[in-house]
Write a protein that holds these residues in place. Structure first.
Motif, mmCIF file in Angstrom:
data_model
loop_
_atom_site.group_PDB
_atom_site.id
_atom_site.type_symbol
_atom_site.label_atom_id
_atom_site.label_comp_id
_atom_site.label_asym_id
_atom_site.label_seq_id
_atom_site.Cartn_x
_atom_site.Cartn_y
_atom_site.Cartn_z
ATOM 1 N N LEU A 1 9.211 -5.201 -0.075
ATOM 2 C CA LEU A 1 9.262 -3.833 -0.582
ATOM 3 C C LEU A 1 7.881 -3.217 -0.340
ATOM 4 C CD1 LEU A 1 11.030 -4.582 -3.987
ATOM 5 C CD2 LEU A 1 12.100 -3.881 -1.855
ATOM 6 N N ALA A 2 7.797 -2.233 0.520
ATOM 7 C CA ALA A 2 6.511 -1.655 0.915
ATOM 8 C C ALA A 2 6.468 -0.177 0.553
ATOM 9 C CB ALA A 2 6.289 -1.830 2.422
ATOM 10 N N ARG A 3 5.280 0.271 0.090
ATOM 11 C CA ARG A 3 5.106 1.690 -0.256
ATOM 12 C C ARG A 3 3.690 2.121 0.132
ATOM 13 N NH1 ARG A 3 8.013 5.318 -3.026
ATOM 14 N NH2 ARG A 3 6.926 7.084 -3.981
ATOM 15 N N ARG A 4 3.617 3.285 0.750
ATOM 16 C CA ARG A 4 2.334 3.799 1.242
ATOM 17 C C ARG A 4 1.507 4.338 0.082
ATOM 18 N NH1 ARG A 4 3.619 8.148 5.167
ATOM 19 N NH2 ARG A 4 3.590 9.484 3.321
ATOM 20 N N VAL A 5 0.188 4.130 0.172
ATOM 21 C CA VAL A 5 -0.759 4.641 -0.813
ATOM 22 C C VAL A 5 -1.436 5.868 -0.216
ATOM 23 C CG1 VAL A 5 -2.770 4.129 -2.223
ATOM 24 C CG2 VAL A 5 -1.108 2.321 -1.714
ATOM 25 N N ASP A 6 -1.184 7.031 -0.833
ATOM 26 C CA ASP A 6 -1.763 8.299 -0.372
ATOM 27 C C ASP A 6 -2.710 8.822 -1.436
ATOM 28 O OD1 ASP A 6 -0.177 8.174 1.879
ATOM 29 O OD2 ASP A 6 1.439 9.344 0.977
ATOM 30 N N VAL A 7 -3.858 9.296 -0.991
ATOM 31 C CA VAL A 7 -4.821 9.926 -1.898
ATOM 32 C C VAL A 7 -5.362 11.174 -1.201
ATOM 33 C CG1 VAL A 7 -6.999 9.711 -3.110
ATOM 34 C CG2 VAL A 7 -5.452 7.757 -2.999
ATOM 35 N N GLY A 8 -5.105 12.315 -1.804
ATOM 36 C CA GLY A 8 -5.627 13.558 -1.245
ATOM 37 C C GLY A 8 -5.158 13.832 0.167
ATOM 38 N N GLY A 9 -3.933 13.476 0.478
ATOM 39 C CA GLY A 9 -3.409 13.693 1.812
ATOM 40 C C GLY A 9 -3.797 12.623 2.817
ATOM 41 N N ARG A 10 -4.615 11.652 2.439
ATOM 42 C CA ARG A 10 -5.027 10.548 3.328
ATOM 43 C C ARG A 10 -4.115 9.352 3.114
ATOM 44 N NH1 ARG A 10 -10.553 8.831 1.742
ATOM 45 N NH2 ARG A 10 -10.233 7.394 3.484
ATOM 46 N N GLN A 11 -3.713 8.719 4.190
ATOM 47 C CA GLN A 11 -2.890 7.508 4.139
ATOM 48 C C GLN A 11 -3.829 6.307 4.155
ATOM 49 O OE1 GLN A 11 -0.173 7.689 7.438
ATOM 50 N NE2 GLN A 11 0.893 9.502 6.655
ATOM 51 N N LEU A 12 -4.112 5.761 2.934
ATOM 52 C CA LEU A 12 -5.103 4.689 2.825
ATOM 53 C C LEU A 12 -4.549 3.334 3.260
ATOM 54 C CD1 LEU A 12 -6.843 5.551 -0.555
ATOM 55 C CD2 LEU A 12 -7.480 6.208 1.766
ATOM 56 N N GLY A 13 -3.261 3.095 3.056
ATOM 57 C CA GLY A 13 -2.700 1.790 3.382
ATOM 58 C C GLY A 13 -1.333 1.616 2.755
ATOM 59 N N VAL A 14 -0.940 0.349 2.557
ATOM 60 C CA VAL A 14 0.409 0.025 2.062
ATOM 61 C C VAL A 14 0.300 -1.076 1.014
ATOM 62 C CG1 VAL A 14 2.672 -0.895 2.676
ATOM 63 C CG2 VAL A 14 1.529 0.695 4.215
ATOM 64 N N ILE A 15 1.036 -0.927 -0.099
ATOM 65 C CA ILE A 15 1.189 -2.000 -1.095
ATOM 66 C C ILE A 15 2.539 -2.666 -0.837
ATOM 67 C CG2 ILE A 15 2.133 -0.388 -2.804
ATOM 68 C CD1 ILE A 15 -0.019 -3.388 -3.710
ATOM 69 N N VAL A 16 2.555 -3.997 -0.726
ATOM 70 C CA VAL A 16 3.766 -4.740 -0.362
ATOM 71 C C VAL A 16 4.052 -5.782 -1.440
ATOM 72 C CG1 VAL A 16 4.924 -6.131 1.393
ATOM 73 C CG2 VAL A 16 3.200 -4.457 2.074
ATOM 74 N N LEU A 17 5.327 -5.896 -1.807
ATOM 75 C CA LEU A 17 5.786 -6.915 -2.757
ATOM 76 C C LEU A 17 6.916 -7.714 -2.103
ATOM 77 C CD1 LEU A 17 6.373 -6.610 -6.534
ATOM 78 C CD2 LEU A 17 8.254 -7.402 -5.132
ATOM 79 N N LYS A 18 6.764 -9.018 -2.072
ATOM 80 C CA LYS A 18 7.814 -9.888 -1.513
ATOM 81 C C LYS A 18 8.573 -10.558 -2.647
ATOM 82 C CE LYS A 18 8.791 -13.854 1.475
ATOM 83 N NZ LYS A 18 8.251 -14.990 2.253
#
Length: 598
Positions: free
Chosen positions: A172-189
């Motif tokens: 299960l992956a979800r993108r981390v956005d801050v102020g319009g910037r795509q910082l990365g992805v948090i993933v849970l298996k």
């Protein structure tokens, strides 16, 4: 010439012919009955197996949905976690190692297999398994479809084999956005070994088939990563190229459609499908047809035996009328043999009843063991219904926080620090409210109940309204809350008491849907015992449901399972209290919780 006497006795040859005709008719009746009973047994067995397959499929799908709902909320919450954003923003070793420890604790508490954070370049900067030899820290997962999908669409789900562990699971992956910037992805298996083991306790075979037609979950481990229907060699090659299934050959199972069912190898099954919120997935349950066929055949044999006895008795009676004297002893011997045969049949039936009684005791034991699991499933099901309301509750303060933060920047630019400080104080209060909401939702989803002890009635009511209050307001329902003594504490467990209150308020909300002026009242009164009444102005409880209102699987809603009130009644009994139906002052339904004073 002498006249013929019409009353002349019939000769022995005529008697034999009549006896032969009677026997032939009896055998014809038995033959027709045997064919009819065989056809009836086949139809009954198929219908019974189909019913069991549908029931088991719904139950197993419900268990899977509960697991998915529990874990899908975590990535959404973690994207707002300050330490995740901080680690992705500065990528310092100190921030990453601190996040390692926090993810490790969170994975242990939630039963998640692994939780990890990937930066925008695809490199893992923190992971809950950072201590293990198979740590994901430093690994690059830019090639994984779930990373690409989350960076492109904001979130993604993928069932695949782990490239490091080699174990199958749902990512299960979800993108981390801050102020319009795509910082990365948090993933849970998430791995489903425990759920598959629970499915394996059933006689049925349970499978989950993905959009490509590949079995990705199964109570039969040897069936995993095989296709339920043949797929072309080109499709197999394309699927292997994704590496989602590792080195599996993706061979089809030996499936054959026969007699309204399916045959897998030498075993015949009845099939039932349930759609699940899995990426393109379908839960398919294969109920063995042999037990239902054996039961129907046994019933048919008993019916045939009764018919055989009746036909035999008729033939014996005719035989005695035709040859009363010569066959008296033969009829007597035949009767003795029949009695002996019936005695053996009764002895066999008695043994079967004893075995059935033992199986019933085992079933009761499993039911008691599964009752707490059903209570947990009901609680998680309730979370699915209140998630939208909780999300709305969180979105409001988050939107306000952003507005106050933007205003604070302008105040600082204008050299007005006092106004900026006031906005910052407001932001602190709003973040405290968001924390209270998420903490209440996490406590409500706990798997194991805590020991019974003092629970403040005011605190339990506040927690319940924090979870479901927004839904009531969204429906325009007037909620009257009256607690005579806010300091009263009762002997209970807060999470399970909130579960009962959430269930009663949701039932009341469903009941008043469509009313012009929907109204619900929650009134806590009394000293010892303490009474908590939940009443509405809906249509009330139908009279036909009153005798079995708190019985499992009895419901007045077409889409209900009939478990909510039964589980709530059991929880109140464990508290040493009771859940009863009372008249509503508004003309609808009323329920009373009776609790001991702490």
């Amino acid at each position: 010439m002498p006249l013929k006497n019409d009353s002349t006795p019939v000769g022995p040859h005529t008697n034999r012919r009549r006896l032969f005709v009677a026997v032939a008719i009896g055998l014809a009746i038995l033959l027709v009955a045997a064919l009819g009973l065989a056809h009836w047994a086949a139809d009954r067995a198929g219908a019974q197996a189909d019913v069991e397959a549908r029931q088991n499929a719904r139950a197993h799908a419900s268990l899977l949905e509960s697991e998915l709902q529990k874990f899908r909320l975590l990535p959404r919450v973690l994207t707002e976690f300050p330490d995740v954003r901080a680690a992705l923003a500065d990528k310092s070793d100190a921030a990453s190692r601190r996040l390692d420890r926090e993810l490790e604790q969170l994975a242990a508490r939630t039963d998640a297999t692994v939780i990890y954070v990937i930066d925008a370049d695809g490199t893992t900067i923190a992971a809950s398994n950072w201590r293990a030899p198979t740590s994901f820290v430093g690994e690059n997962y830019r090639f994984r479809p779930y990373f690409q999908g989350a960076m492109r669409d904001g979130e993604a789900e993928l069932f695949a084999l782990g490239t490091v562990s080699g174990r199958p699971g749902l990512y299960l992956a979800r993108r981390v956005d801050v102020g319009g910037r795509q910082l990365g992805v948090i993933v849970l298996k998430v791995e489903f070994d425990k759920l598959e083991a629970r499915w394996a306790d059933s006689a049925a075979a349970t499978l989950v088939i993905d959009a490509a037609g590949i079995i990705v979950m199964s109570s039969e481990p040897r069936w995993r990563f095989r296709s339920f229907v043949p797929i072309s060699a080109a499709t197999q090659q394309r699927l292997r190229a994704t590496r989602s299934y590792g080195d599996a050959r993706l061979d089809p199972l030996p499936v054959e459609r026969v007699d309204g069912g399916v045959r897998v190898g030498a075993e015949l099954y009845r099939q039932a499908d349930e759609r699940v919120s899995f990426p393109g997935g379908t839960l398919r349950l294969l109920q063995p047809a042999a037990p239902a066929r054996a039961s129907a055949n046994a019933t048919a044999r008993v019916a045939f035996l009764v018919l055989l006895i009746l036909v035999g008795a008729a033939i014996i009676t005719l035989l005695r009328l035709v040859e009363r004297q010569t066959l008296r002893q033969a009829a007597h011997d035949a009767l003795e043999r029949e009695v002996a045969a019936r005695t053996r049949d009764l002895r066999t039936a008695n043994d079967e009843l004893r075995l059935a009684s033992e199986r019933q005791r085992e079933t009761d034991r499993r039911y008691r063991a599964a009752r707490e699991e059903l209570a947990q499933a009901s609680r998680l099901g309730s979370i699915g219904q209140i998630t939208a309301g909780v999300a709305h509750e969180i979105n409001q303060p988050i939107a306000a926080i952003r507005t106050f933060a933007e205003n604070s920047l302008r105040y600082l630019e204008r050299a007005e620090p006092d106004k900026a400080r006031g906005n910052l104080d407001t932001i602190v209060a709003l973040t405290a409210r968001v924390g209270a909401i998420t903490n209440e939702l996490r406590n409500f989803a706990r798997r194991k109940p805590t020991p019974l002890g003092p629970v403040a009635v005011q605190s339990a009511v506040d927690g319940t309204l924090l979870l479901i209050g927004d839904r009531l307001r969204a429906q325009g329902i007037t909620l009257d809350v009256d607690i005579e003594n806010p300091a009263t504490s009762v002997h209970a467990d807060r999470v399970r008491l909130e579960q009962v209150l959430v269930n009663l308020l949701q039932n009341a909300a469903d009941a008043v849907h469509g009313e012009k002026e929907p109204r619900i009242a929650l009134h806590a009164h009394g000293s010892d015992p303490v009474h908590i009444d939940v009443c509405d102005n809906g249509p009330g409880v139908p009279a036909t449901l009153l005798p079995q209102l708190f019985t499992p699987f009895v419901t007045g809603r077409p889409d209900g399972l009939g478990l909510g009130l039964a589980i709530a009644s059991d929880i109140m009994a464990e508290f040493g209290g009771a859940l009863t139906l009372i008249p509503s002052p508004f003309g609808g339904a009323g329920f009373r919780l009776t609790l001991r004073l702490a």
